[in-house]
Design an enzyme around this catalytic site. Sequence first.
Site, PDB file in Angstrom:
ATOM      1  CE  LYS A  16       5.697  -5.996   4.380  1.00 26.73           C
ATOM      2  NZ  LYS A  16       5.050  -5.043   5.244  1.00 26.73           N
ATOM      3  NE  ARG A  92       4.206   2.716   6.924  1.00 28.02           N
ATOM      4  CZ  ARG A  92       3.393   1.704   6.633  1.00 28.02           C
ATOM      5  NH1 ARG A  92       3.016   0.609   7.237  1.00 28.02           N
ATOM      6  NH2 ARG A  92       2.374   2.058   5.439  1.00 28.02           N
ATOM      7  NE  ARG A 131       2.407  -5.997  -8.239  1.00 33.65           N
ATOM      8  CZ  ARG A 131       2.446  -5.434  -7.132  1.00 33.65           C
ATOM      9  NH1 ARG A 131       2.659  -6.034  -5.958  1.00 33.65           N
ATOM     10  NH2 ARG A 131       2.080  -4.093  -6.958  1.00 33.65           N
ATOM     11  NE  ARG A 133      -1.697  -5.452  -8.221  1.00 36.22           N
ATOM     12  CZ  ARG A 133      -1.665  -5.572  -7.214  1.00 36.22           C
ATOM     13  NH1 ARG A 133      -1.378  -4.404  -6.473  1.00 36.22           N
ATOM     14  NH2 ARG A 133      -1.616  -6.632  -6.436  1.00 36.22           N
ATOM     15  NE  ARG A 144       3.202   1.628  -4.706  1.00 38.50           N
ATOM     16  CZ  ARG A 144       2.696   1.640  -5.958  1.00 38.50           C
ATOM     17  NH1 ARG A 144       2.104   2.612  -6.482  1.00 38.50           N
ATOM     18  NH2 ARG A 144       2.929   0.462  -6.510  1.00 38.50           N
TER      19      ARG A 144
END
Length: 190
Positions: A16, A92, A131, A133, A144
């Site tokens: 996004k 949201r 990634r 992390r 999440r």
Amino acid sequence: MAAVRLVILGRQGSGKSTQCARLVEAYGPVHISTGDMLRAVVAEGTELGLRASALMDAGNLVPDDVMIGIVAERLAKPDVVEHGFLLDGFPRTPVQAEALEEILSDTGADGVRAVNIDVPVDEVIERMLARGRVDDTEEAIRRRLDLYESSTAPLLAWFEEHGLLSVVVGLGTEDEVFDRLRTAIEGVSA
Ligand code: AMP
């Protein structure tokens, strides 16, 4: 083409942010990211900033009335009226979606559309794990994503019911996804 007025939706890891930057470059709307706006308020250290910071740190949403006030004020600014907007992170909740509809009808603006960059859950998990992390354990990522899902599902339904939703497949290269976005945007604005 008239100014672009768009709500952009997509899971974390859907690409996004990248696509927002490209849309801004191509169509010139003002990128309004409520997460970025809130982080700026937090950095100012005002009373609102302290309240927002506590909520954000705990993984909670900032109350609807506060968010609606902030966004309504931003949408009324002349740059947004002239160049359109790319709303990122708002609405949201369905209450925020209703408020957005009201804010826009008050300003006599043309209809806003929502575009969902759709990437399957398994694929975004793979992308985020890649990634590497530290806070990106599969469990944390899934938590999440669950949160996003529960707050966004009713919104998708809301935009769909109002005939305002386009779904764009978020798989493939950045260019491919961008082309699909352009088609979705120009197809309905032409
Ligand atoms: P984001 O960068 O969009 O993930 O937003 C970071 C945090 O800001 C979220 O976890 C929420 O606590 C808060 N936030 C951002 N946008 C909104 C919104 N529209 N309504 C309520 N809280 C929000």
